[in-house]
Design an enzyme around this catalytic site. Structure first.
Site, short mmCIF file in Angstrom:
data_model
loop_
_atom_site.label_atom_id
_atom_site.label_comp_id
_atom_site.label_asym_id
_atom_site.label_seq_id
_atom_site.Cartn_x
_atom_site.Cartn_y
_atom_site.Cartn_z
N ASP A 163 3.07 -32.95 -0.88
CA ASP A 163 3.76 -33.09 -2.16
C ASP A 163 3.11 -32.34 -3.31
OD1 ASP A 163 5.93 -34.57 -1.37
OD2 ASP A 163 4.79 -36.43 -1.36
N HIS B 63 4.74 -42.68 -1.82
CA HIS B 63 5.34 -42.06 -0.62
C HIS B 63 6.10 -40.83 -1.10
CE1 HIS B 63 6.82 -41.62 3.33
NE2 HIS B 63 7.65 -42.66 3.43
N HIS C 2 -4.28 -38.59 1.92
CA HIS C 2 -3.28 -38.96 2.92
C HIS C 2 -3.89 -40.01 3.85
CE1 HIS C 2 -0.13 -38.68 5.91
NE2 HIS C 2 0.57 -38.09 4.97
N1 CMC Z 1 -6.73 -39.67 -6.30
C1 CMC Z 1 -7.92 -40.29 -6.53
N2 CMC Z 1 -8.51 -41.10 -5.64
C2 CMC Z 1 -7.87 -41.31 -4.48
C3 CMC Z 1 -6.65 -40.70 -4.18
C4 CMC Z 1 -6.08 -39.85 -5.14
N3 CMC Z 1 -4.91 -39.24 -4.90
N4 CMC Z 1 -6.25 -41.09 -2.94
C5 CMC Z 1 -7.20 -41.92 -2.50
N5 CMC Z 1 -8.19 -42.05 -3.42
C6 CMC Z 1 -9.44 -42.80 -3.28
C7 CMC Z 1 -9.22 -44.29 -3.44
O1 CMC Z 1 -9.37 -44.70 -4.77
C8 CMC Z 1 -10.29 -44.84 -2.53
O2 CMC Z 1 -11.52 -44.73 -3.20
P1 CMC Z 1 -12.63 -45.89 -3.04
O3 CMC Z 1 -13.03 -45.82 -1.58
O4 CMC Z 1 -13.70 -45.51 -3.98
O5 CMC Z 1 -11.95 -47.17 -3.38
C9 CMC Z 1 -10.33 -43.85 -1.37
O6 CMC Z 1 -9.89 -42.60 -1.94
C10 CMC Z 1 -9.44 -44.22 -0.20
O7 CMC Z 1 -8.11 -44.43 -0.73
P2 CMC Z 1 -7.04 -45.40 -0.12
O8 CMC Z 1 -6.12 -45.83 -1.20
O9 CMC Z 1 -7.75 -46.48 0.67
O10 CMC Z 1 -6.33 -44.44 0.89
P3 CMC Z 1 -4.93 -44.71 1.57
O11 CMC Z 1 -4.99 -44.09 2.91
O12 CMC Z 1 -4.54 -46.14 1.49
O13 CMC Z 1 -3.92 -43.91 0.62
C11 CMC Z 1 -2.41 -42.36 -0.26
C12 CMC Z 1 -3.22 -42.79 0.97
C13 CMC Z 1 -1.57 -41.14 0.11
C14 CMC Z 1 -1.46 -43.52 -0.66
C15 CMC Z 1 -3.39 -42.05 -1.41
O14 CMC Z 1 -4.24 -41.00 -1.04
C16 CMC Z 1 -2.66 -41.74 -2.71
O15 CMC Z 1 -2.34 -42.66 -3.47
N6 CMC Z 1 -2.38 -40.40 -3.00
C17 CMC Z 1 -1.65 -40.05 -4.18
C18 CMC Z 1 -0.16 -40.23 -3.90
C19 CMC Z 1 0.38 -39.14 -2.99
O16 CMC Z 1 0.10 -37.97 -3.17
N7 CMC Z 1 1.17 -39.58 -2.00
C20 CMC Z 1 1.85 -38.65 -1.08
C21 CMC Z 1 1.40 -38.84 0.32
S1 CMC Z 1 1.96 -37.51 1.39
C22 CMC Z 1 3.68 -37.63 1.40
C23 CMC Z 1 4.20 -38.89 1.95
O17 CMC Z 1 3.77 -39.36 3.00
O18 CMC Z 1 5.12 -39.42 1.33
#
Ligand code: CMC
Length: 427
Positions: free
Chosen positions: A362, A267, A306
């Protein structure tokens, strides 16, 4: 039959049910009538991480993740970032409308009047170790404010809620700056009420011996970043504020829960994680190997992806522009070059394209904060300052919503059936 209904056939019993559809949504509790036996609990929905569950009706922030739209109370984020001040946006979020000049004057003056914290706050901040993470200090200190203002427990009195909002808006920058000074071993700098909200905060963080030469470009950039972070509907920390606040606890405790949620690396902690990732990558030549590791599932590209934005994050676009203005002022940051190349390569890579992973808010905010002189572990504190009006607006909306009750999800129990206790000697 009304067209705005959903007909469900339960193939276990052959029975049909018509559920009303309102705002493209069915009520989860309407499913409870779907039973096999009269003493059944009724049908539930299973939705870990709330991927498809609306927990409230809200008038605060609108997001269209596919189109990359973000609006506070109907106003597009780019217009607010370009034309508004942070306190004006905070008023808009909390009170529902842009303030008149007179309302803004009162709001600003009320906040200015409450910037000091009780000196005992300083005493317990001093108890933290020299290397304490500032987010740990911040969430502890904000939670502790509830002990200074026991009147804040009266959450059903609108006038009382107003004064607690003012206190939080006024004191969070003061406490945040004290956390900054603590980690640097600097004496705390007290609020200067002749300065504006941002100017006072910057002065409290950077002033040495009462001296600080303000840089208007950097101060406006910080203000824009705070505006961009001010609310984001039902994200993890806001949901924490709402869930904890739904127990009827005071807003200091509820906001402290929001700060705790924001602390996490998925987050608000992501901006900090981006900088650590850029350090780990080191040079542009290392980027392809890093990307391959991410694609093998060995870590994530921090600052990308996201839960709701699936085309682009509108805040990221505005932040990139702000970054250009800041770097023109401070000189280029060598990490920026790595970040730009990383973004370019990722945006051309099918792994990221097919998963709709784009830079989020971010990806560049940490680089800007660093150029302003804030250490990496302080970035999420700045995010907290920005997000505070959103937490307060959402808390207010939750408290005044007649449909809300204490937050209490259901579970599907998959553990052992009843069994007899086994004495320790027989295990
Ligand atoms: N790098 C590599 N792969 C990723 C990433 C990433 N940053 N984000 C998602 N994926 C992949 C994930 O491995 C999955 O792949 P597969 O379908 O093959 O298993 C697919 O994309 C879907 O990911 P998810 O984890 O189901 O997506 P989510 O909606 O649960 O996660 C997130 C959203 C923001 C937690 C995630 O994209 C992430 O961990 N990003 C990096 C951390 C980050 O930058 N967070 C800040 C968010 S914006 C500010 C805020 O709100 O605080």
């Amino acid at each position: 039959m009304a067209s705005d209904t959903l007909t469900i056939t339960d193939n276990r019993t052959g029975k049909q049910y018509d559920l009303p559809i309102t705002d493209d949504t069915i009520r989860a509790t309407d499913l409870r009538q779907i039973k096999v036996r009269d003493d059944d609990f009724g049908l539930m929905t299973y939705d870990p991480a709330f991927m498809n569950t609306a927990a409230c009706r809200s008038t605060i922030t609108f997001i269209d993740g596919d189109k990359g739209i973000l609006r506070y109370r109907g106003y597009p984020i780019d217009q607010l970032a370009e034309q508004s001040s942070f306190l004006e946006v905070a008023y808009l979020l909390v009170e529902g409308e842009l303030p008149t000049a007179e309302q803004l004057h009162r709001w600003t003056e009320d906040i200015r009047y409450h910037t000091y914290v009780h000196t005992n706050v300083i005493k317990f901040l001093e108890g933290f170790r020299y290397d304490a993470h500032p987010m740990g200090m911040l969430l502890g200190a904000v939670g502790a404010l509830s002990t200074f203002y026991p009147d804040a427990k009266d959450v059903h009195d609108p006038a009382n809620r107003y004064i607690q909002r003012i206190r939080l808006m006024a004191k969070l920058p003061t406490i945040a700056s004290f956390c900054f000074r603590h980690s640097r071993g600097l004496p705390y700098e007290f609020p200067r009420n002749d300065l504006d909200y941002i100017g006072n905060f910057v002065n409290m963080t950077f002033s040495i011996g009462g001296q600080h030469e303000p840089n208007p470009v950097l101060q406006r950039a910080l203000e824009i970043l705070l505006i961009l972070h001010a609310d984001h509907e039902q994200n993890c920390s806001t949901s924490a504020v709402r869930a904890v606040g739904s127990s009827g606890v005071d807003p200091f405790s509820a906001v402290s829960a929001g700060i705790a949620a924001l602390y996490g690396p998925l987050h608000g902690g992501a901006n900090e994680a981006v900088l650590r990732m850029l350090d780990e990558i080191g040079t542009k030549a290392q980027i392809p190997a890093f990307i391959e590791r991410v694609k093998r599932g060995e870590g994530r590209l921090m600052g990308f992806g996201h839960r709701v934005y699936k085309s682009y994050d509108p805040r990221a676009k505005l932040i990139k522009r702000t970054a250009d203005e800041v770097f023109a002022e401070t000189g280029l940051n060598p990490k920026l070059e790595v970040a730009l190349e990383l973004e370019r390569i990722a945006l051309e890579d099918d792994y990221f394209i097919s998963r709709k992973l784009y830079p989020n808010v971010d990806f560049y905010s940490g680089l800007i904060y660093q150029a302003m002189g804030y250490p990496t572990d302080y970035f999420t504190v700045l995010f907290s300052l920005g997000r505070l009006p959103g937490w307060l607006a959402q808390w207010e909306e939750m408290i005044t919503d007649k449909e809300q009750k204490i937050a209490r999800p259901r579970q599907i129990y998959v553990g052992k059936d009843e069994r007899a206790f086994v004495p320790i000697g027989e295990r």
